[in-house]
Design a protein around this motif. Structure first.
Motif, PDB file in Angstrom:
ATOM      1  N   ASP A 159       0.860  -1.197   0.000  1.00  0.00           N
ATOM      2  CA  ASP A 159       0.000   0.000   0.000  1.00  0.00           C
ATOM      3  C   ASP A 159       0.889   1.238   0.000  1.00  0.00           C
ATOM      4  OD1 ASP A 159      -1.883  -1.938   0.545  1.00  0.00           O
ATOM      5  OD2 ASP A 159      -2.026  -1.449   2.678  1.00  0.00           O
ATOM      6  N   TYR A 160       0.410   2.255  -0.711  1.00  0.00           N
ATOM      7  CA  TYR A 160       0.983   3.590  -0.523  1.00  0.00           C
ATOM      8  C   TYR A 160      -0.118   4.389   0.146  1.00  0.00           C
ATOM      9  CZ  TYR A 160       4.722   2.491  -3.866  1.00  0.00           C
ATOM     10  OH  TYR A 160       5.804   1.941  -4.511  1.00  0.00           O
ATOM     11  N   GLY A 161      -0.085   4.516   1.442  1.00  0.00           N
ATOM     12  CA  GLY A 161      -1.190   5.175   2.158  1.00  0.00           C
ATOM     13  C   GLY A 161      -2.478   4.438   1.868  1.00  0.00           C
ATOM     14  N   LYS A 216      -3.988   0.872  -2.624  1.00  0.00           N
ATOM     15  CA  LYS A 216      -3.561  -0.528  -2.541  1.00  0.00           C
ATOM     16  C   LYS A 216      -3.024  -0.952  -3.916  1.00  0.00           C
ATOM     17  CE  LYS A 216      -6.843  -1.794   1.060  1.00  0.00           C
ATOM     18  NZ  LYS A 216      -5.865  -1.446   2.097  1.00  0.00           N
ATOM     19  N   VAL A 217      -1.726  -1.096  -3.992  1.00  0.00           N
ATOM     20  CA  VAL A 217      -1.096  -1.402  -5.276  1.00  0.00           C
ATOM     21  C   VAL A 217      -1.017  -2.906  -5.518  1.00  0.00           C
ATOM     22  CG1 VAL A 217       1.084  -1.231  -6.530  1.00  0.00           C
ATOM     23  CG2 VAL A 217       0.149   0.777  -5.410  1.00  0.00           C
ATOM     24  N   LEU A 218      -0.694  -3.665  -4.472  1.00  0.00           N
ATOM     25  CA  LEU A 218      -0.753  -5.130  -4.569  1.00  0.00           C
ATOM     26  C   LEU A 218      -1.694  -5.650  -3.501  1.00  0.00           C
ATOM     27  CD1 LEU A 218       2.841  -6.550  -5.166  1.00  0.00           C
ATOM     28  CD2 LEU A 218       1.083  -6.013  -6.845  1.00  0.00           C
ATOM     29  N   GLY A 254       0.574  -7.910 -17.830  1.00  0.00           N
ATOM     30  CA  GLY A 254      -0.608  -7.165 -17.394  1.00  0.00           C
ATOM     31  C   GLY A 254      -0.576  -5.764 -17.946  1.00  0.00           C
ATOM     32  N   PRO A 255      -1.695  -5.057 -17.853  1.00  0.00           N
ATOM     33  CA  PRO A 255      -1.737  -3.699 -18.389  1.00  0.00           C
ATOM     34  C   PRO A 255      -0.897  -2.726 -17.558  1.00  0.00           C
ATOM     35  CG  PRO A 255      -3.821  -4.260 -17.323  1.00  0.00           C
ATOM     36  CD  PRO A 255      -2.978  -5.489 -17.295  1.00  0.00           C
ATOM     37  N   SER A 256      -0.707  -1.539 -18.103  1.00  0.00           N
ATOM     38  CA  SER A 256       0.050  -0.501 -17.414  1.00  0.00           C
ATOM     39  C   SER A 256      -0.596  -0.202 -16.055  1.00  0.00           C
ATOM     40  CB  SER A 256       0.054   0.744 -18.301  1.00  0.00           C
ATOM     41  OG  SER A 256       0.750   1.752 -17.665  1.00  0.00           O
ATOM     42  N   GLY A 257       0.225  -0.116 -15.032  1.00  0.00           N
ATOM     43  CA  GLY A 257      -0.278   0.230 -13.702  1.00  0.00           C
ATOM     44  C   GLY A 257      -0.847  -0.940 -12.919  1.00  0.00           C
ATOM     45  N   SER A 258      -0.723  -2.161 -13.449  1.00  0.00           N
ATOM     46  CA  SER A 258      -1.335  -3.304 -12.761  1.00  0.00           C
ATOM     47  C   SER A 258      -0.510  -3.799 -11.574  1.00  0.00           C
ATOM     48  CB  SER A 258      -1.561  -4.453 -13.751  1.00  0.00           C
ATOM     49  OG  SER A 258      -0.355  -4.802 -14.397  1.00  0.00           O
ATOM     50  N   GLY A 259       0.779  -3.413 -11.512  1.00  0.00           N
ATOM     51  CA  GLY A 259       1.594  -3.797 -10.358  1.00  0.00           C
ATOM     52  C   GLY A 259       2.781  -4.691 -10.701  1.00  0.00           C
ATOM     53  N   LYS A 260       3.083  -4.846 -11.994  1.00  0.00           N
ATOM     54  CA  LYS A 260       4.155  -5.748 -12.412  1.00  0.00           C
ATOM     55  C   LYS A 260       5.525  -5.290 -11.883  1.00  0.00           C
ATOM     56  CE  LYS A 260       3.329  -4.927 -16.765  1.00  0.00           C
ATOM     57  NZ  LYS A 260       2.310  -3.860 -16.722  1.00  0.00           N
ATOM     58  N   SER A 261       5.846  -4.021 -12.122  1.00  0.00           N
ATOM     59  CA  SER A 261       7.163  -3.522 -11.678  1.00  0.00           C
ATOM     60  C   SER A 261       7.256  -3.543 -10.161  1.00  0.00           C
ATOM     61  CB  SER A 261       7.388  -2.086 -12.157  1.00  0.00           C
ATOM     62  OG  SER A 261       7.264  -2.033 -13.537  1.00  0.00           O
ATOM     63  N   THR A 262       6.132  -3.327  -9.498  1.00  0.00           N
ATOM     64  CA  THR A 262       6.128  -3.361  -8.032  1.00  0.00           C
ATOM     65  C   THR A 262       6.520  -4.761  -7.552  1.00  0.00           C
ATOM     66  OG1 THR A 262       4.388  -1.704  -8.048  1.00  0.00           O
ATOM     67  CG2 THR A 262       4.672  -2.951  -6.005  1.00  0.00           C
ATOM     68  N   ILE A 263       6.028  -5.784  -8.222  1.00  0.00           N
ATOM     69  CA  ILE A 263       6.392  -7.161  -7.839  1.00  0.00           C
ATOM     70  C   ILE A 263       7.906  -7.361  -8.005  1.00  0.00           C
ATOM     71  CG2 ILE A 263       6.104  -9.615  -8.454  1.00  0.00           C
ATOM     72  CD1 ILE A 263       3.171  -8.995  -9.110  1.00  0.00           C
ATOM     73  N   ASP A 312      12.655  -5.786 -16.597  1.00  0.00           N
ATOM     74  CA  ASP A 312      11.477  -4.916 -16.556  1.00  0.00           C
ATOM     75  C   ASP A 312      11.252  -4.264 -17.917  1.00  0.00           C
ATOM     76  OD1 ASP A 312       9.315  -3.460 -15.841  1.00  0.00           O
ATOM     77  OD2 ASP A 312      10.246  -2.507 -14.104  1.00  0.00           O
ATOM     78  N   GLU A 313      10.395  -4.831 -18.714  1.00  0.00           N
ATOM     79  CA  GLU A 313      10.093  -4.370 -20.080  1.00  0.00           C
ATOM     80  C   GLU A 313      11.366  -4.034 -20.851  1.00  0.00           C
ATOM     81  OE1 GLU A 313       6.638  -2.829 -21.134  1.00  0.00           O
ATOM     82  OE2 GLU A 313       5.633  -2.842 -19.206  1.00  0.00           O
ATOM     83  N   PRO A 314      12.318  -4.955 -20.914  1.00  0.00           N
ATOM     84  CA  PRO A 314      13.617  -4.601 -21.492  1.00  0.00           C
ATOM     85  C   PRO A 314      13.585  -4.412 -23.003  1.00  0.00           C
ATOM     86  CG  PRO A 314      13.561  -6.940 -21.054  1.00  0.00           C
ATOM     87  CD  PRO A 314      12.279  -6.377 -20.514  1.00  0.00           C
TER      88      PRO A 314
HETATM   89  N1  ATP Z   1       5.174   5.976  -4.911  1.00  0.00           N
HETATM   90  C1  ATP Z   1       3.931   5.665  -5.289  1.00  0.00           C
HETATM   91  N2  ATP Z   1       2.853   6.202  -4.676  1.00  0.00           N
HETATM   92  C2  ATP Z   1       1.595   5.876  -5.016  1.00  0.00           C
HETATM   93  N3  ATP Z   1       1.285   5.013  -6.014  1.00  0.00           N
HETATM   94  C3  ATP Z   1       2.316   4.452  -6.676  1.00  0.00           C
HETATM   95  C4  ATP Z   1       3.676   4.748  -6.347  1.00  0.00           C
HETATM   96  N4  ATP Z   1       4.465   4.014  -7.176  1.00  0.00           N
HETATM   97  C5  ATP Z   1       3.625   3.318  -7.977  1.00  0.00           C
HETATM   98  N5  ATP Z   1       2.346   3.579  -7.681  1.00  0.00           N
HETATM   99  C6  ATP Z   1       1.150   3.005  -8.329  1.00  0.00           C
HETATM  100  O1  ATP Z   1       1.228   1.595  -8.251  1.00  0.00           O
HETATM  101  C7  ATP Z   1       0.564   1.007  -9.366  1.00  0.00           C
HETATM  102  C8  ATP Z   1       1.417  -0.103  -9.914  1.00  0.00           C
HETATM  103  O2  ATP Z   1       2.580   0.434 -10.483  1.00  0.00           O
HETATM  104  P1  ATP Z   1       3.620  -0.486 -11.272  1.00  0.00           P
HETATM  105  O3  ATP Z   1       4.745   0.394 -11.725  1.00  0.00           O
HETATM  106  O4  ATP Z   1       3.969  -1.670 -10.460  1.00  0.00           O
HETATM  107  O5  ATP Z   1       2.743  -0.959 -12.516  1.00  0.00           O
HETATM  108  P2  ATP Z   1       3.178  -1.707 -13.836  1.00  0.00           P
HETATM  109  O6  ATP Z   1       2.206  -2.792 -14.017  1.00  0.00           O
HETATM  110  O7  ATP Z   1       4.609  -2.074 -13.776  1.00  0.00           O
HETATM  111  O8  ATP Z   1       2.933  -0.600 -14.931  1.00  0.00           O
HETATM  112  P3  ATP Z   1       3.767  -0.206 -16.269  1.00  0.00           P
HETATM  113  O9  ATP Z   1       3.524  -1.329 -17.242  1.00  0.00           O
HETATM  114  O10 ATP Z   1       3.102   1.061 -16.694  1.00  0.00           O
HETATM  115  O11 ATP Z   1       5.199  -0.049 -15.886  1.00  0.00           O
HETATM  116  C9  ATP Z   1       0.282   2.131 -10.336  1.00  0.00           C
HETATM  117  O12 ATP Z   1      -1.089   2.430 -10.301  1.00  0.00           O
HETATM  118  C10 ATP Z   1       1.106   3.279  -9.822  1.00  0.00           C
HETATM  119  O13 ATP Z   1       0.481   4.498 -10.092  1.00  0.00           O
END
Ligand code: ATP
Length: 367
Positions: A18-20, A23-25, A42-51, A164-166
């Protein structure tokens, strides 16, 4: 006899981030085994890079556990994990030549000059850049920079390479080339690759195993063939390739009704008259004379795709069907659609993998 269970190399158990309030994951479970090519799709913003950031240790989870080789690493710093990342923008050092970029990691580790030299040369050979050691980063192409980034990461001798999307900065042809090179490299080295992409074609072509990520959750995981042929829900069916999805009713085992007609199919185990979604892939549909079709349609539109025609047809119940055909059709013409029982795939409505398994278990328990 009990089957020997292989300890996963990496495990996520109920991992949240979570960021505050955001809920990202959301309670993600993952298992990564040694020596395979995994893709997070997954689509942009789905949480892949976060994993990836959680695996590499750049981020710490707000809930759940991350285990590497069975040990909890929630708060283990990045530099103590045998994990390296190749980023989308490569993050190469522009003021160093190719050789020094690759030598960077091993030098920090304090290896001898001889060992560093051996390592760098073998890595550059591996990525087919042995003749480019002295070039500055600005003097090599995008594809070559990408290879340097991979060689630099591999020079750290990781157990896991995170990518990461290399390939996203490369043009179509180079991207295709690099897809097979990466796949070949992974097989040759036998180390685990975890690759992030939003491109389903890329994921299907490269992976042993795909995790489909959407809105901070794993929607489905499986081999490329499983995921393509047996998408678990609407999101996965739509995201992985093109899919015709129409509403239907499972009248009984092996009999489904859609577009106002009944069709034999190969699915069983649903409730009588359960409402479902029916998926048929465009390449599984054939356009035939109306009398030979299982459904009668009117041709609405078509576009040339190089190796095929994409035809849009509307059935008499108003459903739209995308058809991949080798021959063109005439707009406005009445035609038939032909398909086989095994081309009809049934999806339960809005069902997650967990709910599906639970329901399957209770169904099996009823016998
Ligand atoms: N520091 C942060 N504060 C709040 N939300 C964040 C922060 N960093 C990332 N997010 C949010 O977390 C979600 C997941 O981000 P992430 O980069 O993991 O997605 P992704 O699937 O890798 O997307 P992409 O394909 O666009 O790189 C996004 O909605 C993003 O806006």
């Amino acid at each position: 006899m009990t089957e020997e269970t292989v300890q996963p190399l990496i495990e996520f158990k109920n991992v949240s981030l979570d960021y505050g309030e955001t809920k990202v994951l959301k309670k993600v479970d993952l298992e990564i085994e040694e020596g395979k090519f995994y893709t997070l799709l997954g689509p942009s913003g789905s949480g892949k890079s976060t994993i990836l950031s959680l695996i590499s240790g750049r981020l710490q989870p707000t809930g759940g556990d991350i285990l590497i080789e069975g040990k909890n690493v929630n708060s283990l710093p990045s530099n103590q994990r045998k994990v390296n990342t190749v980023f989308q923008n490569y993050a190469l050092f522009p003021n160093m030549n190719v050789y020094d970029n690759v030598a960077f990691g091993p030098s920090i580790k304090g290896f001898s000059k001889k060992k560093i030299d051996q390592l760098v040369k073998s890595m550059l050979k591996l990525v087919k850049l042995d003749d480019f050691s002295d070039r500055e980063i600005s003097e090599i192409s995008g594809g070559q920079q990408q290879r340097v980034a991979i060689a630099r990461a591999l020079a750290n001798q990781p157990k896991v390479l995170l990518l990461d999307e290399p390939l996203s900065a490369l043009d179509y042809k180079l991207r295709k080339e690099m897809q097979s090179e990466l796949r070949e490299l992974q097989q040759r080295l036998g180390i685990t690759f975890i690759f992030v992409t939003h491109d389903q074609e890329e994921a299907l072509a490269m992976s042993d195993w795909i995790f489909v990520i959407n809105d901070g959750k794993v929607e489905q995981s499986g081999s490329p063939v499983d995921i393509y042929d047996e998408p678990i829900n609407h999101f996965v069916a739509n995201f992985i390739g093109e899919a015709n999805i129409v509403p239907g009713v499972m009248k009984e085992d092996y009999l489904v009704s859609f577009a106002g007609k009944d069709f034999k199919n190969v699915d069983a185990g649903m409730r009588t008259n359960e409402r479902v979604e029916v998926v048929i892939r465009p390449e599984d549909l054939d356009i035939v004379v109306p009398s030979r079709g299982k459904l009668q349609v009117t041709i609405e539109d078509q576009s040339f795709r190089g190796d095929s025609y994409e035809i849009t047809a509307i059935d008499d119940a108003g459903n739209e069907w995308a058809v991949q055909a080798t021959n063109p059709a005439k707009i406005g013409q009445r035609r038939g659609l032909k398909f086989d029982p095994e081309d009809i795939h049934i999806m339960r409505l809005n069902e997650s993998e967990e709910d599906f398994d639970a329901r399957l278990e209770s169904y099996e328990g009823e016998d």
